[in-house]
Enzyme design. Structure first.
Site, PDB file in Angstrom:
ATOM      1  CB  SER A   1      -9.816  25.021  61.154  1.00  0.00           C
ATOM      2  OG  SER A   1      -8.835  25.147  60.224  1.00  0.00           O
ATOM      3  CE  LYS A   2      -9.258  33.529  57.392  1.00  0.00           C
ATOM      4  NZ  LYS A   2      -9.582  33.708  56.115  1.00  0.00           N
ATOM      5  NE  ARG A   3      -4.063  25.816  61.844  1.00  0.00           N
ATOM      6  CZ  ARG A   3      -4.059  25.558  62.958  1.00  0.00           C
ATOM      7  NH1 ARG A   3      -3.285  26.371  63.776  1.00  0.00           N
ATOM      8  NH2 ARG A   3      -4.907  24.643  63.671  1.00  0.00           N
TER       9      ARG A   3
ATOM     10  CG  ASP B   1     -12.871  35.108  54.377  1.00  0.00           C
ATOM     11  OD1 ASP B   1     -12.025  36.079  54.361  1.00  0.00           O
ATOM     12  OD2 ASP B   1     -12.254  34.245  55.025  1.00  0.00           O
TER      13      ASP B   1
END
Ligand code: GLU
Length: 488
Positions: free
Chosen positions: A259-261, A269
């Site tokens: 998850s990016k979060r 990225d």
């Protein structure tokens, strides 16, 4: 929920799949992989791949997230096939712009008994939950027709809720997981249309999949257990249901989803730190799908031909950065010198200590040594080593050299080079070194090592003695040798 493996027949109409991201965050690797599979499945069957932005939850919309979705798909080469005309080009379908069509179907569903208006206040719902209820109690379904009509005519705020049978089970076939069976009492009468008239995902996904002719719905396994609710909507409106292909998530480790979060890198990225889009795509396609052959390196085009639903994994996959790096290194090796130079330049331009070097030539030395383009930065550290020269580097057991050997070898070598070397091209460097070694009783490898160390002050260099000399240029080569001789 129970599952039982059984393959379902695919129908013969043209395959239409969609990628339906919500712009509630940045496009993560798992989302991109879903898009890849939907794209590959459509292309494999000569079908259409559609992009739909699911932005009906306006409060959760994140500024800029939509652009990231478009840019990522573009960069990945996942071009969508249809959409509204936007200045002569396809635009994606945007749910928030399609509000009217959902309302119409909701009214129809109410008429058919598959949904009902609910006037319950937030306070009542909260009280109900505090009292231990795990789902809505169908309170408003019990209102009389007249009362409902009266309250609607008065413009009382309301939502439209789905009317789900509370007994029995609902069954459907998933092409990966087989038959999925859910007890209806596990399903809630969820909101389909909010009080502002906006549909929820639960309703909009069904109506849009129908209106867009999607016959294969491909999405994450988190929707496996809510799909029976969607099937009740299709049935309530008398619409044909799509086939379902649910896919397992990509995990960071055995417990956590990527998850990016939580700090996991997004496609963007990865690209920024020097992974090649084709390599990332290749890797994520492999994460959750296995080709029939053992060939792990393929282009998107080749994957289109190879893709089969049977190859989709029934268990989650763990993201392995080392494997991505390994694959990326293969892709980097295949770049032309020109392409590599172009990609490495932004990183090299930021390095003050290499500003006088021939960067094109440097790149030819670095290319085969990079797993990611950003590696060029670290690989250039050797250039700084000369300023902190450690004479102990000359001690090599393998080549039987030490400081005394260097002290004896370097002055005559410098003399020989100064007298004979082709100053422009260094074309006779090998010849001179070989002749020098024979004439002075050294092994060629011994001379090459001492010479390379004297030029760079580093054991680790992206190339041998000849390449280092060429990179530094003849003048620097001779002056560095002179500097080291003085220090010995
Ligand atoms: N908008 C949903 C999501 O981002 C899509 C689910 C689906 O593909 O139906 O999870």
């Amino acid at each position: 929920m129970s599952t039982n493996s059984k393959t379902t027949k695919t129908n013969n109409s043209i395959v239409r799949t969609r990628f339906a991201p919500s712009p509630t965050g940045y496009l993560h690797i798992g989302g991109l992989r879903t898009a890849c599979y939907a794209y590959l499945f459509a292309k494999k069957h000569g079908g259409k791949f559609i992009l739909r932005i699911e932005d009906t939850d306006l409060e959760r919309k994140v500024a800029g997230a939509e652009e990231v979705i478009y840019n990522t798909l573009k960069q990945a080469g996942l071009h969508y096939d249809e959409g509204p005309d936007v200045g002569g080009e396809y635009g994606p379908y945007i749910q928030s712009e399609r509000k009217a069509s959902y309302g119409q179907y909701a009214q129809q569903l109410v008429k058919n008994g598959g949904a009902y208006p609910c006037f319950c206040s937030v306070e009542r719902l909260e009280k109900m939950r505090e009292g231990g209820a795990t789902k809505y109690d169908k309170h408003c379904l019990k209102l009389s027709k007249d009362e409902v009509a009266k309250r609607l005519a008065n413009g009382e705020p309301h939502v439209i809720r789905q009317n789900i049978p509370q007994t029995g089970t609902t069954e459907y076939a998933d092409l990966v997981f087989g038959t999925i069976t859910i007890d209806n009492d596990e399903l809630e009468d969820g909101v389909l249309i909010k009080s502002d008239g906006m549909p929820t995902y639960n309703f909009a996904n069904v109506i849009d999949d129908y209106l867009m002719g999607i016959n294969y719905v491909m999405r994450g396994t988190e929707y496996l257990s809510s799909t029976p609710k969607y099937n009740h909507i299709y049935d309530g409106l008398g619409l044909e249901k799509p086939q379902y292909i649910h896919m397992q998530p990509i995990m960071r480790d055995s417990k956590h989803k990527l998850s990016k979060r939580d700090g996991d890198a997004s496609f963007d990225d990865f690209v920024k730190s020097g992974y090649l889009p084709d390599a990332i795509l290749n890797y994520i396609i492999l994460l959750g799908w296995s080709p029939k052959s053992n060939d792990e390196k393929f282009t998107l085009k080749q994957a289109e031909e190879m893709f089969t639903v049977e190859g989709l994994s029934k268990s989650p996959s763990i993201f392995d950065l080392e494997k991505l790096k390994w694959l990326n290194a293969q892709y980097i090796k295949e770049l032309s010198e020109e392409e590599f130079y172009k990609l490495a330049t932004p990183f090299l331009n930021s390095l003050e200590h290499i500003k006088d070097l021939d960067k094109k030539y440097l790149c030819t030395l670095l290319q085969s040594r990079c797993s990611i383009i950003r590696d060029v930065v670290e690989l250039c550290d050797f250039i700084k080593a000369f300023d902190n020269f450690d004479l102990n580097l000359f001690i090599s057991e393998k080549w039987k050299t030490d400081i005394t050997v260097a002290k004896a070898m370097l002055p005559p070598l410098l003399k020989e080079l100064t007298a004979k070397v082709d100053m422009e091209e260094l074309s006779n460097l090998s010849e001179i070194i070989e002749g020098f070694a024979i004439a002075n009783g050294y092994k060629k490898g011994q001379v090459l090592l001492v010479f390379r160390l004297a030029l760079t002050g580093s054991l680790v260099t992206p190339g041998g003695a000849h390449e280092m000399a060429k990179l530094l240029g003849t003048e620097v080569m001779l002056s560095r040798l002179a500097t080291v001789i003085q220090r010995l």
